[in-house]
Design a protein around this motif. Structure first.
Motif, PDB file in Angstrom:
ATOM      1  N   LYS A 137       0.816  -1.220   0.000  1.00 17.28           N
ATOM      2  CA  LYS A 137       0.000   0.000   0.000  1.00 17.28           C
ATOM      3  C   LYS A 137       0.846   1.265   0.000  1.00 17.28           C
ATOM      4  CE  LYS A 137      -3.371  -2.905   0.593  1.00 17.28           C
ATOM      5  NZ  LYS A 137      -3.635  -3.683  -0.585  1.00 17.28           N
ATOM      6  N   PRO A 156       3.389   3.765  -2.162  1.00 23.84           N
ATOM      7  CA  PRO A 156       3.767   3.946  -3.561  1.00 23.84           C
ATOM      8  C   PRO A 156       5.190   3.488  -3.811  1.00 23.84           C
ATOM      9  CG  PRO A 156       3.262   6.068  -2.502  1.00 23.84           C
ATOM     10  CD  PRO A 156       3.017   4.999  -1.496  1.00 23.84           C
ATOM     11  N   ARG A 213     -11.538  -7.650  -6.779  1.00 26.25           N
ATOM     12  CA  ARG A 213     -12.485  -8.709  -6.411  1.00 26.25           C
ATOM     13  C   ARG A 213     -13.734  -8.053  -5.817  1.00 26.25           C
ATOM     14  NH1 ARG A 213      -7.648 -11.261  -4.941  1.00 26.25           N
ATOM     15  NH2 ARG A 213      -7.232 -12.965  -6.391  1.00 26.25           N
ATOM     16  N   GLU A 260       0.544  -2.967 -15.485  1.00 22.29           N
ATOM     17  CA  GLU A 260       1.607  -2.359 -14.675  1.00 22.29           C
ATOM     18  C   GLU A 260       1.526  -2.792 -13.215  1.00 22.29           C
ATOM     19  OE1 GLU A 260       1.223   1.833 -15.567  1.00 22.29           O
ATOM     20  OE2 GLU A 260       2.356   1.613 -17.423  1.00 22.29           O
ATOM     21  N   GLU A 316      -2.244 -13.717 -11.225  1.00 28.09           N
ATOM     22  CA  GLU A 316      -3.443 -14.293 -11.857  1.00 28.09           C
ATOM     23  C   GLU A 316      -3.269 -14.386 -13.373  1.00 28.09           C
ATOM     24  OE1 GLU A 316      -5.421 -14.877  -8.271  1.00 28.09           O
ATOM     25  OE2 GLU A 316      -5.941 -15.573 -10.290  1.00 28.09           O
TER      26      GLU A 316
HETATM   27  N1  LIG Z   1       7.726  -2.293  -8.579  1.00 24.56           N
HETATM   28  C1  LIG Z   1       6.751  -2.202  -9.424  1.00 24.56           C
HETATM   29  O1  LIG Z   1       6.981  -2.149 -10.640  1.00 24.56           O
HETATM   30  C2  LIG Z   1       5.313  -2.190  -8.942  1.00 24.56           C
HETATM   31  C3  LIG Z   1       4.275  -2.248  -9.862  1.00 24.56           C
HETATM   32  C4  LIG Z   1       2.962  -2.241  -9.389  1.00 24.56           C
HETATM   33  C5  LIG Z   1       2.705  -2.171  -8.031  1.00 24.56           C
HETATM   34  N2  LIG Z   1       3.745  -2.105  -7.165  1.00 24.56           N
HETATM   35  C6  LIG Z   1       3.479  -2.043  -5.716  1.00 24.56           C
HETATM   36  O2  LIG Z   1       2.737  -3.175  -5.307  1.00 24.56           O
HETATM   37  C7  LIG Z   1       1.927  -2.788  -4.193  1.00 24.56           C
HETATM   38  C8  LIG Z   1       0.471  -3.198  -4.463  1.00 24.56           C
HETATM   39  O3  LIG Z   1       0.416  -4.604  -4.440  1.00 24.56           O
HETATM   40  P1  LIG Z   1      -0.930  -5.431  -4.513  1.00 24.56           P
HETATM   41  O4  LIG Z   1      -0.615  -6.872  -4.448  1.00 24.56           O
HETATM   42  O5  LIG Z   1      -1.942  -4.822  -3.574  1.00 24.56           O
HETATM   43  O6  LIG Z   1      -1.331  -5.036  -5.971  1.00 24.56           O
HETATM   44  P2  LIG Z   1      -2.476  -5.316  -7.011  1.00 24.56           P
HETATM   45  O7  LIG Z   1      -2.304  -6.628  -7.670  1.00 24.56           O
HETATM   46  O8  LIG Z   1      -2.442  -4.109  -7.845  1.00 24.56           O
HETATM   47  O9  LIG Z   1      -3.824  -5.232  -6.196  1.00 24.56           O
HETATM   48  C9  LIG Z   1      -4.358  -6.266  -5.479  1.00 24.56           C
HETATM   49  C10 LIG Z   1      -5.842  -6.096  -5.572  1.00 24.56           C
HETATM   50  O10 LIG Z   1      -6.232  -6.207  -6.938  1.00 24.56           O
HETATM   51  C11 LIG Z   1      -7.386  -6.963  -7.037  1.00 24.56           C
HETATM   52  N3  LIG Z   1      -7.053  -8.232  -7.704  1.00 24.56           N
HETATM   53  C12 LIG Z   1      -5.870  -8.832  -7.839  1.00 24.56           C
HETATM   54  N4  LIG Z   1      -5.974  -9.974  -8.530  1.00 24.56           N
HETATM   55  C13 LIG Z   1      -7.266 -10.106  -8.845  1.00 24.56           C
HETATM   56  C14 LIG Z   1      -8.024 -11.058  -9.553  1.00 24.56           C
HETATM   57  N5  LIG Z   1      -7.483 -12.156 -10.060  1.00 24.56           N
HETATM   58  N6  LIG Z   1      -9.332 -10.884  -9.693  1.00 24.56           N
HETATM   59  C15 LIG Z   1      -9.916  -9.806  -9.183  1.00 24.56           C
HETATM   60  N7  LIG Z   1      -9.262  -8.849  -8.486  1.00 24.56           N
HETATM   61  C16 LIG Z   1      -7.953  -9.007  -8.327  1.00 24.56           C
HETATM   62  C17 LIG Z   1      -7.896  -7.155  -5.617  1.00 24.56           C
HETATM   63  O11 LIG Z   1      -8.661  -5.969  -5.351  1.00 24.56           O
HETATM   64  P3  LIG Z   1      -9.771  -5.758  -4.201  1.00 24.56           P
HETATM   65  O12 LIG Z   1      -9.044  -5.617  -2.921  1.00 24.56           O
HETATM   66  O13 LIG Z   1     -10.452  -4.497  -4.621  1.00 24.56           O
HETATM   67  O14 LIG Z   1     -10.707  -6.929  -4.231  1.00 24.56           O
HETATM   68  C18 LIG Z   1      -6.607  -7.157  -4.824  1.00 24.56           C
HETATM   69  O15 LIG Z   1      -6.762  -6.801  -3.478  1.00 24.56           O
HETATM   70  C19 LIG Z   1       2.049  -1.294  -4.011  1.00 24.56           C
HETATM   71  O16 LIG Z   1       2.948  -1.025  -2.955  1.00 24.56           O
HETATM   72  C20 LIG Z   1       2.620  -0.858  -5.340  1.00 24.56           C
HETATM   73  O17 LIG Z   1       3.388   0.322  -5.233  1.00 24.56           O
HETATM   74  C21 LIG Z   1       5.032  -2.121  -7.586  1.00 24.56           C
END
Ligand SMILES: NC(=O)c1ccc[n+]([C@@H]2O[C@H](COP(=O)([O-])OP(=O)(O)OC[C@H]3O[C@@H](n4cnc5c(N)ncnc54)[C@H](OP(=O)(O)O)[C@@H]3O)[C@@H](O)[C@H]2O)c1
Length: 205
Positions: free
Chosen positions: A23, A25, A74, A132, A140
């Motif tokens: 969570k 950035p 989700r 991204e 997934e």
């Molecule tokens: N280094 C990089 O290049 C990079 C890139 C992107 C992100 N990040 C970092 O990663 C962190 C975020 O990670 P995260 O795991 O929370 O990211 P995420 O994959 O963007 O978000 C997770 C959320 O996406 C939804 N989701 C994921 N897979 C799903 C599926 N198969 N079907 C339906 N919904 C799905 C769900 O949302 P709901 O909770 O709404 O149900 C889940 O809680 C942040 O700190 C960000 O800065 C880094």
């Protein structure tokens, strides 16, 4: 399944992690990393992120050609006050796979599975979908074996770190159904900034 060609873009720290604290950035690892991110967007008909990344990085998902801006959730608990919904750009498509989802003015809300959503995007004319992050969503897409290209910024000068920190295939504990093989298509070391830009293409045997 008739799916768009799907690419991923991530920045990795020295230990292969993509984020230090959930969570928070992740930002850019360098000016060059940011420039590459914008360049990679230019070839996309649609951009996609998980709701976690949308929230953490306060993304508006803009690119000059105004690609579709897709967010996957989700729960469907989208925040109507998020900057995405108040920034001009490509049409916004939201997916709620489990909950009813919140209807937001100016955005199209879809319900159903991620695979069905990808097919719907293909029907809408999306040939190239660029994702991204974050790791949960990428997991997934990799589990569906729908990823054809992976772009990485290897930022060995930093450790995001931590046993629980995610990689491009999600948080520790979840295994993909099988290994996915890719071949290297770009190797661009930048010693002056301590980073390396890499691209890979899926090899299907
Ligand atoms: N280094 C990089 O290049 C990079 C890139 C992107 C992100 N990040 C970092 O990663 C962190 C975020 O990670 P995260 O795991 O929370 O990211 P995420 O994959 O963007 O978000 C997770 C959320 O996406 C939804 N989701 C994921 N897979 C799903 C599926 N198969 N079907 C339906 N919904 C799905 C769900 O949302 P709901 O909770 O709404 O149900 C889940 O809680 C942040 O700190 C960000 O800065 C880094």
């Amino acid at each position: 399944m008739n799916l768009p060609t799907i690419s991923l873009n991530f920045a990795l720290s020295a230990d292969g992690k993509i984020s230090s604290v959930a969570k928070r950035p992740s930002g850019w690892t360098s000016r060059e990393d940011h420039a590459r991110l914008l360049e990679l967007r230019k070839n996309a008909d649609a951009l996609m992120v998980g709701r976690g990344t949308l929230e953490a990085d306060r993304m508006t998902m803009k690119s000059p050609q105004d690609p579709l801006r897709c967010v996957v959730s989700r729960s469907g608990n989208f925040d109507p006050g998020h900057p995405l919904f108040h920034t001009p750009g490509g049409p916004i498509h939201l997916l709620a796979t489990e909950g009813q989802g919140i209807e937001i003015a100016g955005a199209t809300l879809h319900r159903g599975s991620l695979a069905d959503f990808l097919e719907e995007l293909s029907r809408l004319g999306v040939r190239h979908l660029h994702c991204e992050g974050g790791g949960s969503l990428a997991f997934e897409l990799l589990a569906l074996d729908a990823v054809e290209e992976v772009h990485l910024t290897w930022a060995g000068h930093t450790l995001f770190g931590g046993r629980e920190a995610p990689t491009i295939s999600g948080v520790p504990g979840g295994f993909l159904p099988g290994s996915r093989k890719f071949e290297l298509t770009e190797f661009d070391p930048r010693p002056e900034i301590g980073e390396c830009f890499l691209s890979y293409r899926r090899v299907r045997e």
